[in-house]
Motif scaffolding. Sequence first.
Motif, mmCIF file in Angstrom:
data_model
loop_
_atom_site.group_PDB
_atom_site.id
_atom_site.type_symbol
_atom_site.label_atom_id
_atom_site.label_comp_id
_atom_site.label_asym_id
_atom_site.label_seq_id
_atom_site.Cartn_x
_atom_site.Cartn_y
_atom_site.Cartn_z
ATOM 1 N N LYS A 158 0.828 -1.198 0.000
ATOM 2 C CA LYS A 158 0.000 0.000 0.000
ATOM 3 C C LYS A 158 0.871 1.260 0.000
ATOM 4 N N PRO A 159 0.642 2.184 -0.937
ATOM 5 C CA PRO A 159 1.442 3.412 -0.952
ATOM 6 C C PRO A 159 1.065 4.337 0.200
ATOM 7 N N GLU A 160 2.031 5.119 0.634
ATOM 8 C CA GLU A 160 1.751 6.127 1.648
ATOM 9 C C GLU A 160 0.851 7.214 1.065
ATOM 10 N N LEU A 161 -0.037 7.725 1.891
ATOM 11 C CA LEU A 161 -0.826 8.893 1.532
ATOM 12 C C LEU A 161 -0.154 10.098 2.176
ATOM 13 N N VAL A 162 0.378 10.998 1.336
ATOM 14 C CA VAL A 162 1.152 12.150 1.795
ATOM 15 C C VAL A 162 0.310 13.405 1.582
ATOM 16 N N CYS A 163 0.007 14.114 2.658
ATOM 17 C CA CYS A 163 -0.956 15.212 2.589
ATOM 18 C C CYS A 163 -0.339 16.550 2.990
ATOM 19 N N PRO A 164 -0.918 17.652 2.505
ATOM 20 C CA PRO A 164 -0.325 18.972 2.728
ATOM 21 C C PRO A 164 -0.636 19.532 4.107
ATOM 22 N N ALA A 165 0.329 20.250 4.653
ATOM 23 C CA ALA A 165 0.154 20.927 5.931
ATOM 24 C C ALA A 165 0.702 22.343 5.793
ATOM 25 N N GLY A 166 -0.176 23.257 5.436
ATOM 26 C CA GLY A 166 0.235 24.647 5.343
ATOM 27 C C GLY A 166 0.140 25.370 6.659
ATOM 28 N N SER A 167 -0.452 24.716 7.648
ATOM 29 C CA SER A 167 -0.619 25.292 8.982
ATOM 30 C C SER A 167 -0.766 24.161 9.982
ATOM 31 N N LEU A 168 -0.668 24.488 11.255
ATOM 32 C CA LEU A 168 -0.842 23.462 12.293
ATOM 33 C C LEU A 168 -2.243 22.855 12.269
ATOM 34 N N PRO A 169 -3.319 23.655 12.141
ATOM 35 C CA PRO A 169 -4.646 23.032 12.039
ATOM 36 C C PRO A 169 -4.775 22.093 10.843
ATOM 37 N N ALA A 170 -4.189 22.460 9.707
ATOM 38 C CA ALA A 170 -4.247 21.583 8.534
ATOM 39 C C ALA A 170 -3.475 20.300 8.782
ATOM 40 N N LEU A 171 -2.328 20.411 9.427
ATOM 41 C CA LEU A 171 -1.533 19.226 9.765
ATOM 42 C C LEU A 171 -2.354 18.261 10.627
ATOM 43 N N LYS A 172 -3.005 18.797 11.637
ATOM 44 C CA LYS A 172 -3.778 17.930 12.539
ATOM 45 C C LYS A 172 -4.959 17.299 11.814
ATOM 46 N N GLN A 173 -5.592 18.048 10.900
ATOM 47 C CA GLN A 173 -6.702 17.478 10.145
ATOM 48 C C GLN A 173 -6.221 16.334 9.255
ATOM 49 N N ALA A 174 -5.074 16.514 8.637
ATOM 50 C CA ALA A 174 -4.526 15.451 7.786
ATOM 51 C C ALA A 174 -4.238 14.198 8.607
ATOM 52 N N ILE A 175 -3.596 14.366 9.747
ATOM 53 C CA ILE A 175 -3.278 13.221 10.600
ATOM 54 C C ILE A 175 -4.553 12.547 11.098
ATOM 55 N N ASP A 176 -5.512 13.338 11.533
ATOM 56 C CA ASP A 176 -6.746 12.782 12.100
ATOM 57 C C ASP A 176 -7.596 12.060 11.069
ATOM 58 N N HIS A 177 -7.417 12.393 9.787
ATOM 59 C CA HIS A 177 -8.264 11.796 8.751
ATOM 60 C C HIS A 177 -7.535 10.760 7.899
ATOM 61 N N GLY A 178 -6.342 10.328 8.364
ATOM 62 C CA GLY A 178 -5.747 9.148 7.755
ATOM 63 C C GLY A 178 -4.489 9.314 6.942
ATOM 64 N N ALA A 179 -3.866 10.484 6.973
ATOM 65 C CA ALA A 179 -2.607 10.648 6.241
ATOM 66 C C ALA A 179 -1.519 9.793 6.883
ATOM 67 N N ASP A 180 -0.706 9.160 6.056
ATOM 68 C CA ASP A 180 0.460 8.441 6.565
ATOM 69 C C ASP A 180 1.608 9.402 6.845
#
Length: 335
Positions: A4-26
């Motif tokens: 399974k490939p990693e899902l790599v998501c953008p974090a332009g801010s701390l809230p965006a980073l936390k949303q990515a982590i909370d919703h399944g980003a690897d």
Amino acid sequence: MSVKPELVCPAGSLPALKQAIDHGADAVYMGLKDATNARNFAGLNFDVQSAKEGIRYAHAKGRKVLMAINTYAQAGEEKTWQRAVDTAASWGVDAVIMADMGLLDYAARTHPGLRRHLSVQGSATNYEAINFARDAFGIERAVLPRVLTIPQVEHVIQNTKVEIEVFGFGSLCVMVEGRCLLSSYATGESPNTAGVCSPAKAVRWQPGPDGLDARLSGILIDRYAPDENAGYPTLCKGRFNVNDETYYALEEPTSLNVMSVLPDLLRIGVSAIKVEGRQRSPAYVAEVTKTLRAAIDSAVTEGSRFHVKAPWQQALGKLSEGQQQTLGAYSRPWK
């Protein structure tokens, strides 16, 4: 199926980073509040406090943080970029994403234990370039520009031991990343140097008798009718008058969406699928991450039986530029 490939998501801010982590980003990718990263917009990116909190948050949940130092160091200012590498190493990020060969060399010599990825800004479109960066600078992953077909991506993967990361959703780039001169022609700055396609200081929206004019350094990029939504002006996605016809002469506003070809990407062995959008909102990051997480997991589980579910398509359709989606270069029916 392949791993399974990693899902790599953008974090332009701390809230965006936390949303990515909370919703399944690897993994998430982020940058500093300066010209060392290619999304150097005002109000975005990380200072010391927010970066350390974001890294702590991601690592506590077993996820990775990648730091983009992916612009090109300017003559006489090399130490700014070198300090960014030193900072990334001291904060314990899982990898740095870089394009500048001098900076890659600095990182390899100064922080040999720090994992190095070749940025899309490095513009490596063939395995020879990727293998050179591996042999010279020890890169372990390369992000491919959005100009290759799936067979071409497969050819790269078959001829290198470097992990290959491809874009899966978000804004397209009409140029081969790392080689764009359009924005610097208009504003004197570019994503390769100043970190933005359209610097905010150069952007103006001006009401007029025929609608709302969007200008970049005084150049008319687009004109929006009263019932149209005004987009952020970038030169490659403007409407221009060519031979007495006004249209998107270079590129229409549309978003890449690879959900329909996920089984092919898994089959050829891509190591990571990347979401574009560090300039986007935390809500955007949450929705895209959640949707692609479900789609990738389903593609791995279902194999040839995989199909794109209507709610996924609807969710990403609402977040696409111009409400349009494309497979971009992954599908070239004229070949």
